[in-house]
Motif scaffolding. Structure first.
Motif, short mmCIF file in Angstrom:
data_model
loop_
_atom_site.label_atom_id
_atom_site.label_comp_id
_atom_site.label_asym_id
_atom_site.label_seq_id
_atom_site.Cartn_x
_atom_site.Cartn_y
_atom_site.Cartn_z
N THR A 68 51.45 26.35 41.04
CA THR A 68 49.99 26.94 40.58
C THR A 68 49.84 26.52 39.43
O THR A 68 48.42 26.09 39.14
CB THR A 68 50.37 28.67 40.58
OG1 THR A 68 50.87 29.28 41.51
CG2 THR A 68 49.25 29.30 40.19
N ILE A 69 50.68 26.17 38.50
CA ILE A 69 50.39 25.44 37.14
C ILE A 69 49.53 24.34 37.45
O ILE A 69 48.43 24.01 36.75
CB ILE A 69 51.76 25.41 36.20
CG1 ILE A 69 52.22 26.74 35.87
CG2 ILE A 69 51.20 24.64 35.10
CD1 ILE A 69 53.47 26.63 35.14
N THR A 70 50.14 23.36 38.34
CA THR A 70 49.44 22.02 38.66
C THR A 70 48.02 22.26 38.90
O THR A 70 47.27 21.60 38.81
CB THR A 70 50.62 21.47 39.52
OG1 THR A 70 51.73 21.24 38.98
CG2 THR A 70 49.94 19.89 39.79
N PHE A 71 47.93 23.28 40.14
CA PHE A 71 46.80 23.34 40.63
C PHE A 71 45.89 23.92 39.62
O PHE A 71 44.68 23.14 39.57
CB PHE A 71 46.86 24.48 41.82
CG PHE A 71 45.58 24.75 42.46
CD1 PHE A 71 45.40 24.02 43.53
CD2 PHE A 71 44.88 25.71 42.06
CE1 PHE A 71 43.99 24.22 44.41
CE2 PHE A 71 43.65 25.99 42.72
CZ PHE A 71 43.44 25.54 43.94
N ILE A 72 45.89 24.83 38.88
CA ILE A 72 45.01 25.22 37.91
C ILE A 72 44.68 24.11 36.87
O ILE A 72 43.57 23.80 36.68
CB ILE A 72 45.44 26.56 37.32
CG1 ILE A 72 45.55 27.54 38.26
CG2 ILE A 72 44.61 27.15 36.09
CD1 ILE A 72 46.16 28.97 37.90
N VAL A 73 45.81 23.53 36.11
CA VAL A 73 45.40 22.63 35.07
C VAL A 73 44.83 21.44 35.64
O VAL A 73 43.83 20.97 34.93
CB VAL A 73 47.06 22.29 34.52
CG1 VAL A 73 46.73 21.23 33.69
CG2 VAL A 73 47.40 23.46 33.75
N SER A 98 46.20 11.93 43.25
CA SER A 98 45.85 13.09 42.26
C SER A 98 45.60 14.33 43.34
O SER A 98 46.22 15.49 42.88
CB SER A 98 44.67 12.61 41.52
OG SER A 98 45.18 11.74 40.50
N LEU A 99 44.91 14.14 44.11
CA LEU A 99 44.61 15.48 44.88
C LEU A 99 45.75 15.92 45.67
O LEU A 99 46.01 17.16 45.60
CB LEU A 99 43.39 14.95 46.13
CG LEU A 99 41.82 15.32 45.46
CD1 LEU A 99 41.00 14.84 46.61
CD2 LEU A 99 41.56 16.81 45.05
N ARG A 100 46.66 14.91 46.18
CA ARG A 100 47.60 15.30 47.10
C ARG A 100 48.64 16.26 46.09
O ARG A 100 49.41 17.28 46.34
CB ARG A 100 48.50 14.09 47.38
CG ARG A 100 47.98 13.43 48.83
CD ARG A 100 48.78 12.75 49.61
NE ARG A 100 49.61 11.66 48.68
CZ ARG A 100 49.09 10.50 48.34
NH1 ARG A 100 48.09 10.19 49.14
NH2 ARG A 100 49.89 9.71 47.93
N LEU A 101 48.78 15.71 44.75
CA LEU A 101 49.64 16.31 43.86
C LEU A 101 49.08 17.60 43.34
O LEU A 101 49.68 18.81 43.16
CB LEU A 101 49.99 15.61 42.59
CG LEU A 101 51.03 14.32 42.64
CD1 LEU A 101 50.62 13.45 41.50
CD2 LEU A 101 52.27 14.82 42.69
N ILE A 102 47.79 17.95 42.96
CA ILE A 102 47.11 19.08 42.62
C ILE A 102 46.99 20.02 43.74
O ILE A 102 47.28 21.18 43.40
CB ILE A 102 45.74 18.52 42.23
CG1 ILE A 102 45.74 17.90 40.91
CG2 ILE A 102 44.88 20.14 41.76
CD1 ILE A 102 44.39 17.33 40.46
N LEU A 103 46.91 19.72 44.90
CA LEU A 103 46.85 20.69 46.16
C LEU A 103 48.12 21.01 46.64
O LEU A 103 48.43 21.92 47.54
CB LEU A 103 45.90 20.01 47.18
CG LEU A 103 44.45 19.91 46.81
CD1 LEU A 103 43.88 19.02 48.18
CD2 LEU A 103 43.66 21.15 46.68
N GLY A 104 49.20 20.32 45.91
CA GLY A 104 50.52 20.63 46.33
C GLY A 104 51.00 20.13 47.79
O GLY A 104 51.93 20.44 48.29
N VAL A 105 50.22 19.25 48.27
CA VAL A 105 50.60 18.28 49.33
C VAL A 105 51.94 17.50 49.02
O VAL A 105 52.97 17.57 49.93
CB VAL A 105 49.36 17.68 49.99
CG1 VAL A 105 49.93 16.54 51.28
CG2 VAL A 105 48.29 18.53 50.40
N GLU A 106 51.93 17.16 47.92
CA GLU A 106 53.02 15.98 47.35
C GLU A 106 53.75 17.03 46.41
O GLU A 106 53.12 17.33 45.32
CB GLU A 106 52.53 14.96 46.60
CG GLU A 106 53.58 14.01 46.17
CD GLU A 106 54.32 13.33 47.35
OE1 GLU A 106 55.53 13.66 47.26
OE2 GLU A 106 53.77 12.51 47.93
#
Lengths: 422, 225, 223
Positions: free
Chosen positions: B8-13, B208-216
């Motif tokens: 959640t932190i990664t997603f929001i930030v 970056s999208l993969r990381l932010i969306l939690g796919v990675e």
């Protein structure tokens, strides 16, 4: 009373002389006025007696809100004095004055000749500002008009970046679309990438030889996206290493990378069902110093003689030192970076090199997960867009300039406008 | 839970920072992040520095091979910490910068770190030579192209290039090596750079999208860890 | 003192160069010195710059006397910096086994920030500007372009286009697509060659610099 003839003549003479004097004075005054008028509009000139180097003021001074900021800047522009010349300029510079909320004007900046704009970054939204400029020569100063009072305004959206937003959004939606599509079970084809296909074989070789795998995640910290890419690949590589029961060691030059790498490897060992085989000693911090780190890694390479070396992440001048040392100990080397200047050295000294984009695609590719592969498809939509724009733009500008077709000029200018939005 | 919070932190930030580029009131957030990062990095150093000490103390305690060098590393590390924290030999009071000329800290940098850095860097000259030799032995078409381009650029940057091809008449001046080198730098080199750079831009968006969306999420560790 | 320092510098220089022959105790000694001293050096630099210079001074700015003789902050304190310090402390939770997982929060924060920041920055500078730069005319009419410039432009456009084809993941490099990808990789190889050739000279000058130190500054054999 009778007036004598001689007295009359004297009076006439006196009158005439007075008239002549008045006329001379008037002529002189009017000439001076004309000259001073000319000095303020046409060109500088020196009054012989006074020695003043007169200069014209700046014109068209405008103060306006700086667009698309948080209301913290005002933009000033003006037409420089006509006496502000490149060669033998009479103007020595400008002094910019500012008054806040109608207060006493104070000098804000001293500007060199040739300046025609200024960005005032020391303003606040709740204040009103007025400006004027003084143009000065070596011994003369002239003031411009004073601008109308203005306050900076806050804009909530940066419309200058509108196209950047739309195109980035388009590509992001394409990536998310393919990720979702893959999630629903659609089969997606991704071509083979040689460097990544070799990873299993390279780790297998290390196991067979009973020698370790060395993983170098570049020399930058976690605030570099290449380091993140390296860590995502580490996740896949360490999983293979755990499966093959091979050994990994990873000297790092940043403490944060050490922490993140330990988490990553630990996860892989957990996923492989071998948590007992994991040890924090697999990842060690060496030093933040670029060449100190290289000295230590070079030493490690020749002493530990790894069978496989991964050089993935942000590399600078040390790329070749590491790659050549790895080569000299007979290791299979898989390298990758997004720094174009270092890629040739990896190409020359390593067995496989991931070029730029391949580094970022690697973890998705290696995971084999449909969702991750979907993101690669999305990337290709971006490439398709770039290629289409290049073709359209090149055709438009070529036709427009060769045959002067107006619509093509418009297309060309529109595309330039869209892609200069950043 | 242990995964949900960080995701959640990664997603929001991540999303806040993406949108900050388009929202002027939020534009300074990138600088705030840099400041936070700098502060976190120093705290993290306690882990890194601690690890360095632990590795070498273990080596020393267990009398492993080359343990003597571990003594040198530990001594060097502690010596530099003392010199810098207490500003030993600083001409002036404690308020002066740690690397003021004349301080022990600066002297060690000048006479120990600096020559070591420069020498390590200069080893590149030898490694460039061996890499060139290897490239020269490569037999495929790609490697040959690389080699020819490298050779032309190298000659073009030396007087030798003009000596060899100076006789070519001006109407064909493009074939004089210095001109050919400039042309390669400005045309085919630029084309390759552009393809690589555009690809990187797209690769970064995707990752970056993969990381932010939690796919990675491999970096986040396991729930049971 | 300076004489001793010069000898130390020369000793370390030769020790590092000795690695070219093979790994040896002299190199190991230099390596140990380099690692220990430089790790300490960077910690101290980061400590004074970031913890003291940025955090401490930001939260507790130096005081100064105002017009009426009161001691006040020279600038407004930035209490938001405490968030950074809290994240830093959370990072240290790794040292406590039971709550070590909390250290993932600051890591997640950093990863979110880096991804978010780079996404648009790279997209803007790498994709948008480069595509814009590739839009160029292929005919010289109404332009003051020489034949070489036109050929150059054509190569830039074709090279960039085929280079992008090389990076295409969704289609196998076969048929016309494969041939185009081949042209793409050739262009990329020329780029690497150019970059390689360009760097060789500067690397040689680095070595010349060290030789100059040994034979000039240290031994005084060359001026």
């Amino acid at each position: 009373m009778r007036v004598g003839k001689s007295t009359f003549l004297h009076l006439c003479l006196a009158f005439s002389l007075s008239l002549i004097l008045i006329l001379i004075l008037l002529t002189l005054v009017s000439a001076q006025e004309v000259d001073s008028l000319r000095s303020s509009t046409d060109s500088a000139y020196t009054i012989p007696d006074s020695g003043l180097v007169l200069v014209a003021p700046v014109t068209s001074l405008i103060a306006e809100d700086y667009k698309y900021d948080d209301g913290e800047q005002l933009k000033l522009s003006w037409v420089p004095s006509i006496d502000d010349q490149l060669v033998d300029s009479k103007v020595l510079g400008y002094r910019l004055f500012r008054s806040i909320d109608g207060g006493t004007p104070e000098i804000l900046a001293k500007l060199p000749p040739g300046t025609n704009s200024f960005l005032d970054r020391t303003v606040q939204r709740e204040r009103k500002y007025q400006y004027y400029l003084e143009t000065f020569s070596e011994n003369f100063v002239v003031q411009s008009i004073v601008t109308a009072a203005i306050s900076p305004e806050r804009e909530w959206l940066n419309l200058d970046r509108g196209w950047l937003f739309i195109i980035a959004l388009f590509i992001s939606i394409a990536i998310i679309f393919f990720v979702e599509k893959a999630k629903r079970g659609h089969k997606l084809y991704v071509r083979k990438i040689a460097g990544l296909e070799a990873i299993d074989e390279a780790v297998g070789r290390a196991t067979e030889m009973g020698r370790p795998v060395l993983f170098i995640p570049g020399i930058n910290d976690m605030d570099d996206v290449q380091t993140l890419a390296a860590l995502t690949i580490l996740g896949r590589v360490s999983r293979t290493i755990a499966d093959y029961d091979s050994q990994i060691f990873m000297p790092v030059s940043r403490s944060l990378v050490m922490t993140a790498a330990r988490e990553t490897i630990k996860t892989s060992y957990m996923a492989a069902g071998r948590p007992d085989a994991y040890s924090d000693d697999m990842v060690n911090y060496v030093t933040d110093e670029q060449f100190g780190y290289v000295a230590a890694v070079d030493g490690l390479m020749v002493r530990e003689r790894p069978a496989t070396v991964f050089l993935l992440g942000a590399f600078f001048a040390e790329s070749l030192i590491l790659a050549e040392t790895g080569n000299s100990v007979g290791a299979i080397q898989i390298a990758g970076t997004a720094r174009p200047a270092q890629l040739p050295f990896f190409i020359a000294a390593c067995d496989f090199t991931l070029i730029g984009e391949e580094l970022f695609a690697a973890s998705a590719y290696l995971s084999g997960e449909p969702r991750q592969l979907g993101s690669l498809k999305g990337q290709d939509v971006g490439k398709g867009l770039a290629m289409s724009v290049i073709i359209l733009g090149v055709l438009a500008v070529t036709i427009a300039t060769a045959w002067d077709v107006e619509i093509m000029h418009n297309v060309h200018n529109w595309l330039l406008g869209v892609f200069s939005s950043n | 839970m242990k995964r949900l919070v960080p995701l959640t932190i990664t997603f929001i930030v991540g999303f806040v920072l993406i949108f900050s580029v388009f929202l002027p009131p939020a534009e300074g957030l990138d600088q705030t992040f840099t400041l936070y990062f700098d502060i976190i990095a120093v705290f993290a150093f306690f882990l890194g520095g601690g690890n360095l000490m632990r590795v070498h103390i273990n080596k020393l305690r267990r009398q492993k091979k080359d343990w003597g060098f571990s003594v040198v590393t530990i001594a060097g590390f502690l010596f530099m910490l003392a010199a810098g924290l207490f500003k030993i030999g600083n001409p002036g009071d404690i308020a002066t910068a740690v690397d003021t000329q004349g301080s022990l800290f600066k002297t060690v940098f000048d006479y120990v770190i600096n020559p070591l850095q420069s020498t390590m860097y200069s080893l590149l000259a030898f490694f460039v030579a061996s890499a060139s030799y290897r490239a020269f032995r490569a037999k495929n078409r790609e490697a040959t192209l690389l080699l020819i381009a490298a050779f032309v650029i190298l000659l073009g940057r030396t007087p030798f290039g003009m000596m060899v091809t100076g006789w070519i008449p001006d109407s064909f001046s493009i074939f004089q090596i210095p001109n050919l080198a400039i042309w390669i730098m400005n045309s085919p080199n630029l084309a390759g750079q552009r393809a690589i750079i555009i690809g990187i831009g797209l690769g970064v968006i995707s990752m970056s999208l993969r990381l932010i969306l939690g796919v990675e999420r491999s970096y986040l560790g396991d729930d049971n860890a | 003192m300076e004489h001793v320092a010069l000898w130390v510098a020369a000793f370390l220089t030769l020790g590092i160069i000795s690695f070219l022959y093979k790994d040896n105790p002299w190199y190991k000694l230099c390596e140990a010195i380099f690692v220990g001293i430089s790790a300490g050096y960077w910690f101290i630099v980061l400590f004074w710059d970031n913890i003291v210079g940025k955090f401490w001074v930001g939260v507790f700015p130096p005081k100064e006397l105002n017009d009426v003789g009161e001691l006040v902050n020279s600038v407004e304190p930035d209490y938001w910096l405490i968030v950074g310090a809290v994240l830093g402390v959370l990072m240290l939770m790794r040292l406590i086994p039971n709550i070590g997982w909390i250290s993932r929060w600051p890591l997640a924060f950093i990863i979110g920030c880096t991804s978010g920041l780079y996404l648009i920055n790279y997209f803007s500078s790498n994709m948008m500007r480069q595509v814009q730069g590739t839009i160029m005319p292929l005919l010289g009419m109404n332009y003051e372009l020489s034949t070489y410039d036109i050929i150059g432009n054509i190569i830039i456009v074709i090279g960039t286009f085929t280079g992008l084809i090389y990076f295409y993941f969704s289609k196998e490099h076969k048929g016309w697509f494969g041939r185009a990808a081949k042209v793409g990789i050739w262009t990329i190889m020329i780029t690497f060659g150019a970059s390689f050739g360009y760097t060789v000279m500067s690397r040689m000058s680095l070595l010349i610099g060290r030789v100059d130190f040994l034979f000039g500054d240290w031994l005084g054999l060359i001026n």
